[in-house]
Design a protein around this motif. Structure first.
Motif, mmCIF file in Angstrom:
data_model
loop_
_atom_site.group_PDB
_atom_site.id
_atom_site.type_symbol
_atom_site.label_atom_id
_atom_site.label_comp_id
_atom_site.label_asym_id
_atom_site.label_seq_id
_atom_site.Cartn_x
_atom_site.Cartn_y
_atom_site.Cartn_z
ATOM 1 N N ALA A 105 10.968 -1.680 11.629
ATOM 2 C CA ALA A 105 10.414 -2.242 10.486
ATOM 3 C C ALA A 105 11.011 -3.729 9.823
ATOM 4 C CB ALA A 105 11.403 -1.919 9.003
ATOM 5 N N ALA A 106 12.634 -4.175 10.670
ATOM 6 C CA ALA A 106 12.977 -5.884 10.513
ATOM 7 C C ALA A 106 12.393 -6.853 10.582
ATOM 8 C CB ALA A 106 13.897 -6.189 10.537
ATOM 9 N N LEU A 107 11.439 -6.406 11.341
ATOM 10 C CA LEU A 107 10.324 -7.348 11.699
ATOM 11 C C LEU A 107 9.479 -7.665 11.566
ATOM 12 C CD1 LEU A 107 11.198 -7.464 16.246
ATOM 13 C CD2 LEU A 107 11.891 -8.884 14.679
ATOM 14 N N ALA A 108 8.685 -6.561 11.109
ATOM 15 C CA ALA A 108 7.699 -6.487 10.548
ATOM 16 C C ALA A 108 7.685 -7.321 9.168
ATOM 17 C CB ALA A 108 7.100 -4.935 9.933
ATOM 18 N N ASP A 109 9.260 -6.985 8.438
ATOM 19 C CA ASP A 109 9.342 -7.370 6.387
ATOM 20 C C ASP A 109 9.968 -9.277 7.141
ATOM 21 O OD1 ASP A 109 9.202 -5.491 5.662
ATOM 22 O OD2 ASP A 109 11.241 -4.822 5.336
ATOM 23 N N GLY A 110 9.162 -9.478 8.028
ATOM 24 C CA GLY A 110 9.937 -11.077 8.666
ATOM 25 C C GLY A 110 11.015 -11.781 8.463
ATOM 26 N N ILE A 111 11.870 -10.521 8.884
ATOM 27 C CA ILE A 111 13.637 -11.336 9.641
ATOM 28 C C ILE A 111 13.096 -11.826 11.129
ATOM 29 C CG2 ILE A 111 15.111 -10.497 9.902
ATOM 30 C CD1 ILE A 111 15.066 -9.647 7.150
ATOM 31 N N ARG A 112 13.613 -12.957 10.593
ATOM 32 C CA ARG A 112 13.271 -13.864 12.534
ATOM 33 C C ARG A 112 13.940 -13.048 13.337
ATOM 34 N NH1 ARG A 112 17.363 -17.801 10.155
ATOM 35 N NH2 ARG A 112 19.767 -17.883 11.405
ATOM 36 N N THR A 113 13.749 -13.467 14.480
ATOM 37 C CA THR A 113 14.065 -13.183 15.649
ATOM 38 C C THR A 113 14.975 -14.084 16.670
ATOM 39 O OG1 THR A 113 12.378 -13.665 16.988
ATOM 40 C CG2 THR A 113 11.908 -11.288 15.939
ATOM 41 N N CYS A 114 15.881 -13.438 17.031
ATOM 42 C CA CYS A 114 16.469 -13.930 18.263
ATOM 43 C C CYS A 114 15.856 -15.328 18.957
ATOM 44 C CB CYS A 114 18.257 -13.618 19.284
ATOM 45 S SG CYS A 114 18.918 -14.317 19.502
ATOM 46 N N ILE A 115 16.374 -16.218 19.330
ATOM 47 C CA ILE A 115 15.902 -16.844 20.568
ATOM 48 C C ILE A 115 16.097 -16.971 21.430
ATOM 49 C CG2 ILE A 115 14.356 -18.668 18.635
ATOM 50 C CD1 ILE A 115 16.885 -20.524 19.849
ATOM 51 N N HIS A 116 17.615 -16.096 21.576
ATOM 52 C CA HIS A 116 17.747 -15.543 23.176
ATOM 53 C C HIS A 116 17.506 -14.945 23.746
ATOM 54 C CE1 HIS A 116 20.053 -19.736 22.334
ATOM 55 N NE2 HIS A 116 20.242 -19.924 20.887
ATOM 56 N N CYS A 117 17.770 -13.629 23.039
ATOM 57 C CA CYS A 117 17.891 -12.652 23.572
ATOM 58 C C CYS A 117 15.579 -11.686 23.291
ATOM 59 C CB CYS A 117 18.816 -11.469 23.072
ATOM 60 S SG CYS A 117 18.318 -10.911 21.265
ATOM 61 N N ARG A 118 15.043 -12.279 22.456
ATOM 62 C CA ARG A 118 13.648 -11.616 21.905
ATOM 63 C C ARG A 118 13.880 -10.508 22.182
ATOM 64 N NH1 ARG A 118 11.160 -16.032 20.785
ATOM 65 N NH2 ARG A 118 10.056 -14.460 20.732
ATOM 66 N N PRO A 119 14.637 -10.468 20.563
ATOM 67 C CA PRO A 119 14.317 -8.847 20.630
ATOM 68 C C PRO A 119 12.356 -7.951 20.133
ATOM 69 C CG PRO A 119 14.703 -9.687 18.589
ATOM 70 C CD PRO A 119 14.824 -11.052 19.897
ATOM 71 N N ASP A 120 12.006 -9.072 19.604
ATOM 72 C CA ASP A 120 10.265 -8.685 19.989
ATOM 73 C C ASP A 120 9.419 -8.408 20.851
ATOM 74 O OD1 ASP A 120 10.811 -11.528 20.780
ATOM 75 O OD2 ASP A 120 9.619 -12.336 19.323
ATOM 76 N N THR A 121 9.819 -9.307 21.965
ATOM 77 C CA THR A 121 9.613 -9.136 23.599
ATOM 78 C C THR A 121 10.258 -7.589 23.645
ATOM 79 O OG1 THR A 121 9.173 -11.421 23.994
ATOM 80 C CG2 THR A 121 9.208 -10.024 25.443
ATOM 81 N N GLU A 122 11.380 -7.095 23.812
ATOM 82 C CA GLU A 122 11.860 -6.239 23.896
ATOM 83 C C GLU A 122 11.201 -4.727 23.206
ATOM 84 O OE1 GLU A 122 14.510 -5.700 26.802
ATOM 85 O OE2 GLU A 122 14.458 -7.853 27.055
ATOM 86 N N LEU A 123 10.575 -5.096 21.962
ATOM 87 C CA LEU A 123 9.985 -3.878 21.405
ATOM 88 C C LEU A 123 8.641 -4.214 20.895
ATOM 89 C CD1 LEU A 123 12.578 -4.963 17.823
ATOM 90 C CD2 LEU A 123 12.242 -2.645 19.493
ATOM 91 N N GLY A 124 8.304 -4.454 21.975
ATOM 92 C CA GLY A 124 6.661 -4.208 22.324
ATOM 93 C C GLY A 124 6.253 -5.562 21.371
ATOM 94 N N VAL A 125 6.508 -6.081 20.153
ATOM 95 C CA VAL A 125 5.951 -6.831 19.142
ATOM 96 C C VAL A 125 5.514 -8.245 18.978
ATOM 97 C CG1 VAL A 125 6.052 -7.991 16.858
ATOM 98 C CG2 VAL A 125 7.400 -5.172 17.879
ATOM 99 N N LEU A 126 3.981 -8.278 19.505
ATOM 100 C CA LEU A 126 3.585 -9.719 19.816
ATOM 101 C C LEU A 126 2.969 -10.542 18.920
ATOM 102 C CD1 LEU A 126 0.584 -8.577 22.308
ATOM 103 C CD2 LEU A 126 3.366 -9.256 23.478
#
Length: 110
Positions: free
Chosen positions: A89-110
């Motif tokens: 939900a945070a990623l969908a709301d536009g909260i940025r992702t960490c460039i080091h651990c890449r939570p968007d990749t871990e969550l399967g969000v492209l």
């Protein structure tokens, strides 16, 4: 022949001296054992690393500013654990992702 002195007074002095050192060594051993026991208890009681965390801004009413994978080395000290759904939900709301651990990749969000 022995390297020890032949007279009783010097032998007793040596025994006293060495008994003092044995006592000091025993105290040091007890201190280290206690420290290790406390460290093991602390590690056993430490809560598990969360799967996801959100880093918060500074000040009153701190708001989420970045999503991290739990245990990320780049996460600041102001953070809180969140669920997978909250991270999505945070990623969908536009909260940025960490460039080091890449939570968007871990969550399967492209």
């Amino acid at each position: 022949m022995s390297d020890l002195p032949p007279d009783l007074s010097r032998l007793r002095t040596l025994r006293t001296w060495h008994a003092m050192w044995v006592e000091r060594i025993d105290e040091a051993i007890a201190t280290v054992e206690q420290r290790e026991k406390e460290q093991q208890q602390g590690e056993a009681r430490r809560p598990p690393t969360p799967d996801w965390i959100v880093e918060l801004s500074i000040g009153v009413g701190a708001r989420p500013i970045e999503v991290h994978v739990g245990g990320c080395h780049a996460a600041g000290k102001r953070n809180r654990a969140i669920t997978r759904e909250q991270a999505l939900a945070a990623l969908a709301d536009g909260i940025r992702t960490c460039i080091h651990c890449r939570p968007d990749t871990e969550l399967g969000v492209l």
